[in-house]
Structures are given as structure tokens and as C-alpha cells.
Design an enzyme around this catalytic site. Structure first.
Site, PDB file in Angstrom:
ATOM      1  N   LYS A 196       0.843  -1.197   0.000  1.00 18.24           N
ATOM      2  CA  LYS A 196       0.000   0.000   0.000  1.00 18.24           C
ATOM      3  C   LYS A 196       0.870   1.235   0.000  1.00 18.24           C
ATOM      4  O   LYS A 196       1.917   1.254   0.656  1.00 18.24           O
ATOM      5  CB  LYS A 196      -0.886  -0.003   1.260  1.00 18.24           C
ATOM      6  CG  LYS A 196      -1.657   1.294   1.467  1.00 18.24           C
ATOM      7  CD  LYS A 196      -2.514   1.286   2.722  1.00 18.24           C
ATOM      8  CE  LYS A 196      -3.163   2.657   2.901  1.00 18.24           C
ATOM      9  NZ  LYS A 196      -4.012   2.751   4.078  1.00 18.24           N
ATOM     10  N   GLU A 241      -8.808  12.245  12.069  1.00 18.63           N
ATOM     11  CA  GLU A 241      -7.953  11.125  12.493  1.00 18.63           C
ATOM     12  C   GLU A 241      -7.076  11.486  13.681  1.00 18.63           C
ATOM     13  O   GLU A 241      -6.230  12.382  13.608  1.00 18.63           O
ATOM     14  CB  GLU A 241      -7.079  10.656  11.320  1.00 18.63           C
ATOM     15  CG  GLU A 241      -6.257   9.432  11.666  1.00 18.63           C
ATOM     16  CD  GLU A 241      -5.979   8.515  10.476  1.00 18.63           C
ATOM     17  OE1 GLU A 241      -6.263   8.909   9.341  1.00 18.63           O
ATOM     18  OE2 GLU A 241      -5.479   7.405  10.715  1.00 18.63           O
ATOM     19  N   GLU A 285      -7.148  -2.108   2.795  1.00 17.20           N
ATOM     20  CA  GLU A 285      -6.443  -0.825   2.971  1.00 17.20           C
ATOM     21  C   GLU A 285      -6.505  -0.382   4.442  1.00 17.20           C
ATOM     22  O   GLU A 285      -5.526   0.118   5.004  1.00 17.20           O
ATOM     23  CB  GLU A 285      -7.144   0.192   2.053  1.00 17.20           C
ATOM     24  CG  GLU A 285      -6.510   1.546   1.993  1.00 17.20           C
ATOM     25  CD  GLU A 285      -7.336   2.497   1.105  1.00 17.20           C
ATOM     26  OE1 GLU A 285      -8.022   2.047   0.162  1.00 17.20           O
ATOM     27  OE2 GLU A 285      -7.287   3.704   1.386  1.00 17.20           O
ATOM     28  N   GLU A 422     -11.791  10.885  -5.178  1.00 15.39           N
ATOM     29  CA  GLU A 422     -11.737  10.843  -3.708  1.00 15.39           C
ATOM     30  C   GLU A 422     -10.894  11.999  -3.168  1.00 15.39           C
ATOM     31  O   GLU A 422     -11.249  12.630  -2.171  1.00 15.39           O
ATOM     32  CB  GLU A 422     -11.153   9.493  -3.262  1.00 15.39           C
ATOM     33  CG  GLU A 422     -11.091   9.339  -1.754  1.00 15.39           C
ATOM     34  CD  GLU A 422     -10.551   7.976  -1.338  1.00 15.39           C
ATOM     35  OE1 GLU A 422     -10.965   6.955  -1.924  1.00 15.39           O
ATOM     36  OE2 GLU A 422      -9.697   7.949  -0.431  1.00 15.39           O
TER      37      GLU A 422
HETATM   38  C1  LIG Z   1      -4.376  10.876   3.394  1.00 20.43           C
HETATM   39  C2  LIG Z   1      -5.617  11.286   3.662  1.00 20.43           C
HETATM   40  O1  LIG Z   1      -6.562  10.472   4.215  1.00 20.43           O
HETATM   41  C3  LIG Z   1      -6.203   9.246   4.845  1.00 20.43           C
HETATM   42  C4  LIG Z   1      -7.128   9.100   5.994  1.00 20.43           C
HETATM   43  C5  LIG Z   1      -8.369   8.524   5.841  1.00 20.43           C
HETATM   44  C6  LIG Z   1      -8.678   7.812   4.665  1.00 20.43           C
HETATM   45  C7  LIG Z   1      -7.739   7.638   3.695  1.00 20.43           C
HETATM   46  C8  LIG Z   1      -8.063   6.848   2.462  1.00 20.43           C
HETATM   47  O2  LIG Z   1      -9.126   6.212   2.425  1.00 20.43           O
HETATM   48  O3  LIG Z   1      -7.298   6.891   1.509  1.00 20.43           O
HETATM   49  C9  LIG Z   1      -6.347   8.108   3.858  1.00 20.43           C
HETATM   50  O4  LIG Z   1      -5.604   7.004   4.286  1.00 20.43           O
HETATM   51  C10 LIG Z   1      -6.071  12.658   3.382  1.00 20.43           C
HETATM   52  O5  LIG Z   1      -7.209  12.996   3.732  1.00 20.43           O
HETATM   53  O6  LIG Z   1      -5.275  13.457   2.848  1.00 20.43           O
END
Ligand SMILES: C=C(O[C@H]1C=CC=C(C(=O)O)[C@@H]1O)C(=O)O
Length: 436
Positions: A196, A241, A285, A422
Site C-alpha cells: 500500500k 484522524e 487498505e 476521492e
Molecule cells: C491521506 C488522507 O486520508 C487518509 C485518511 C483517511 C482515509 C484515507 C483513504 O481512504 O485513503 C487516507 O488514508 C487525506 O485525507 O489526505
């Protein structure tokens, strides 16, 4: 006869600055974010109205490079060693506190900092407090006195100016180029080079009027109540987070990874939430991110609790798979030391960490600065809260400019177009708060 001029090269004995802090309980002063005065750099760590805000500067520690966390922690301990503190409240976050923000990468050109505001106002569990901190040279005279009396609650401030007109431009990498570099990363993952990697992009916002950080914070807090609304040295955002929070010997971390965009239609969003909770790509993930946090925490803990499956965290723009990891610390270890051990988690870097960090360096085409680094605060016991600086922007030296960041976890099977969409959804909180 006049005294001889001082020898310009003679070493000057310069005593370490001494923190003098006083905390008192105050009546409810109204919303914390409403207290931030205009014209002073605002510090914030607020969620659902609770947390701390600060302004003014009593002391600052600036660090860079691989030793940035350790050096900051040593500096904080040195400041505290000579501190004179009177704390009438005795909660987590009372007494002297430092707000901090740390660069994502060891090699970043961005400085990391711990800043002790001159004024901090806090609110937790139905109590409010005010801490005033000053710095003087150490010595018997200042050590003998506590500043005082501390006056009552600071006043609510009027709203700042409305947001200006904002235009957005590509940052280091254009959208089509970012999509193709995500495609290259997917190929590298599918070849088995790594499991990843989290790739990020930036956007440049230019406002017709100087950006009012206090207004950004208020709008972010109103639209994203489940997040921590932060501001440290011009890095402003609303992160969902929590990298690590400590309270005496208890430690907690909220791990996020795996995302789906909201549509605004509640029934449809519920169906999407259910599909996210079943998506093997997103669950995989997410699992990498949880594992990275648990592995980093375990050496510090007598025990940890890791829920078997994630829940879905609903935000106004996106929904995430989320896991709350908790533990009991074995020793007295500071929240900042834990943040260092946990950074960078697989929610912002990848798995294995070294391979993901190398790929980020190779393909991302930008210095992340303090985006995706730990941001938060710590107190004199070492307790504190450190989020991951996400959904944020860095206000430039020119206050009309803000650099926004968003990233996405890339695993086998990730679709570059979907990842671009996204990332666009993750820009929404800051875009909206800027008025764009
Ligand atoms: C790296 C980011 O999100 C991370 C945190 C939540 C979900 C994420 C995702 O689903 O990719 C990322 O790992 C960002 O918001 O810039």
C-alpha cells in the site's frame, strides 16, 4: 572613568528562559473559537466545543530533520525544568501547554514547532480554564513570583471579514498527471513491490482578501463537528484522524483508511456506507493502517484493545472505515514520544513503511511540509492529543495564499480516476471554508 566596552567575542552567560504559568478556573466564556482575537496568530485544537485555543507566544521551539520529535521533546523538558507553575485546576491540558506541528518527512524543508502561547483557554467536561504563561530569564527573582492576578475570561470577538473570492489552481502536479502517477503506483503494488502507498496532491488557493484563519476554523468546526479543528503556525484544518491521545496511562488512537464519497442523499449514503463496510479493497487498505498503529503501540503497552471490525465514520463530505485502538501504557511515556513512534502510519504513508516512503519520494513530486504529520498539543505531564494533519491547508507568507492537501491510499485494484475523485472530495472541507 567609563567602563570598558564589552568584548564582542566574549561568551555571554545566557540563562535558559524560564516559563512562569498560572491557570485559573473561569466561567463559561462562550465558544472557544469565538475567543481568538484578531491580529494574533491563532492556535486551536477543538472538537464539539471542547479543547484548547491559544494566542500570543511565550516560547517557541523549532526543529528539523529526523531528530525533530526528540529535539522538541528535550526542549520542552528543558523549558519545564525551570518552570514556575501554579495550576488551580489540575486537568489534562491545564498548566503550561505547547501546541505542535511536525513535518511529514525527515527531509522536509518545513520546520516543525512546539509553541507555548501566552494565553490559553480550555474547556472540558463542564469546566473552563485560563492559563497565562510568560517567559523570563531564570534567576531567583522571577522564580519567586507568579504572574497575577489572572483576570477573568477573555471576551468573545466579533466575526471577522467575510471570505473573499477564491480561485484554485493546480499545485505541484496537475490532475491528469496525478491520475497517471497513481496508475504507475498501482502497477508497482500489483507487481508486489509493496502492499500500500498513500499518494497526495496539492491545490493552490488564492483569495481576493487576506485569509482570516479564525473564520476558517469557525466554518470548519460548524460543518465537521466530528473532527478536531486545528491551527498551528498557519497550518489549518479539520482532521478526523487521532494519531494518539494519552491520559495518564491510557492511550487511544482513531485509525482511518478506506473512504467513500457522500452523495447528500441520506438513504443512498446509508447504502454506500454498507458497501464500504463490505468492500474487500477498503477493508484491506484499512487493515494495513490498523496494523501499523498496533505494531507501533505494542512495545509501549501492557495491553491493547483492537476491535475486530471497523465502524463507518460519517463526515459531511466522505465516510471512512474507522477503528478506535486503545491501550494501557507500561511506562510513563509522553504523547509526543508516542506520536513519533506512530508516525508515519499506513493511513498516510503505506506498507511496508520504508518502501512506501521511498515511492512517495520518487513519484509524488512535492514536499508535503507539515501535511500528514502529527499536529496537536502536550502538557507538562506529557499528556496530549496528536491528530494527523489532514483536510488542511498551509497559509502562505502571503496571507492571500493557501496550499491545500489531500491524499488517498493506493492498493492493488485501486482505480486512478476514483482516487482522483476521492482526493477532490477530501479538498471539500477547506474549499468550502475558504468560500470557494
Ligand atoms: C491521506 C488522507 O486520508 C487518509 C485518511 C483517511 C482515509 C484515507 C483513504 O481512504 O485513503 C487516507 O488514508 C487525506 O485525507 O489526505
Amino acid at each position: 572613568m567609563s567602563a570598558p566596552a564589552p568584548d564582542p567575542v566574549a561568551p555571554v552567560a545566557r540563562p535558559a528562559p524560564r516559563l512562569v504559568a498560572r491557570t485559573v478556573e473561569i466561567d463559561d466564556p462562550g465558544p472557544l473559537l469565538g475567543l481568538l482575537p484578531p491580529g494574533a496568530e491563532p492556535f486551536s485544537w477543538v472538537r464539539r466545543g471542547e479543547g484548547i485555543v491559544g494566542w500570543g507566544e511565550a516560547a517557541r521551539l523549532r526543529t528539523t530533520g529526523p531528530g525533530r520529535f526528540r529535539e522538541a521533546e528535550r526542549g520542552w523538558r528543558r523549558l519545564l525544568a525551570g518552570a514556575v507553575v501554579r495550576d488551580d485546576v489540575g486537568l489534562r491540558g491545564t498548566g503550561p501547554v505547547a501546541f505542535g506541528s511536525f513535518a511529514f518527512a525527515d527531509a522536509s524543508s518545513a520546520a516543525s514547532s512546539l509553541v507555548v502561547p501566552a494565553t490559553v483557554v480550555g474547556h472540558r467536561e463542564g469546566r473552563w480554564w485560563l492559563t497565562r504563561t510568560t517567559t523570563g530569564e531564570s534567576g531567583p527573582s522571577i522564580g519567586a513570583t507568579i504572574p497575577g492576578p489572572v483576570s477573568g475570561a477573555p471576551p468573545q470577538q466579533p466575526d471577522g471579514p467575510p471570505p473573499g473570492t477564491v480561485v484554485f489552481a493546480d499545485g505541484a502536479v496537475s490532475s491528469p498527471d496525478w491520475e497517471s502517477l497513481v496508475g504507475r503506483a498501482v502497477a508497482r503494488v500489483e507487481r508486489g513491490e509493496l502492499d500500500k502507498v498513500v499518494l497526495a496532491r496539492d491545490l493552490l488557493a488564492r483569495s481576493s482578501t487576506p485569509v482570516d484563519v479564525r473564520g476558517l476554523l469557525r466554518r470548519l468546526a460548524a460543518a465537521y463537528p466530528a473532527t478536531w479543528t486545528f491551527s498551528v503556525d498557519g497550518l489549518v484544518g479539520a482532521t478526523p484522524e487521532m494519531l494518539v491521545r494519552t491520559q495518564v496511562r491510557l492511550v487511544a488512537s482513531r485509525v482511518l483508511a478506506g473512504t467513500i464519497r457522500r452523495t447528500g442523499d441520506d438513504a443512498h449514503d446509508l447504502a454506500l456506507a454498507a458497501s464500504l463496510a463490505r468492500s474487500s479493497k477498503d477493508l484491506g487498505e484499512h487493515e494495513y493502517a490498523v496494523r501499523s498503529v498496533v505494531e507501533a503501540l505494542t512495545p509501549f503497552c501492557a495491553g491493547t484493545n483492537v476491535p475486530e471490525s471497523p465502524f463507518v465514520l460519517h463526515l459531511a463530505n466522505v465516510m471512512h472505515l474507522a477503528t478506535d485502538v486503545t491501550g494501557v501504557l507500561r511506562d510513563d511515556v509522553s504523547s509526543l514520544r508516542l506520536a513519533e513512534a506512530l508516525h508515519p502510519s499506513a493511513a498516510v504513508c503505506g506498507t511496508p513503511t520504508a518502501a512506501a516512503a521511498a515511492l512517495i519520494d520518487e513519484v509524488e513530486g512535492m514536499d508535503r511540509g507539515r501535511y500528514a504529520g502529527p499536529v496537536g498539543w502536550l502538557d507538562s505531564d506529557g499528556d496530549g492529543e496528536w491528530g494527523i494533519a489532514l483536510r488542511c491547508g498551509q497559509v502562505g507568507d502571503d496571507p492571500h495564499e493557501v496550499r491545500l492537501f489531500a491524499g488517498c491510499g493506493i492498493v492493488a485494484g485501486s482505480d486512478p480516476a476514483a482516487e482522483l475523485a476521492e482526493s477532490a472530495a477530501k479538498f471539500v472541507p477547506m474549499r468550502d471554508a475558504l468560500g470557494g
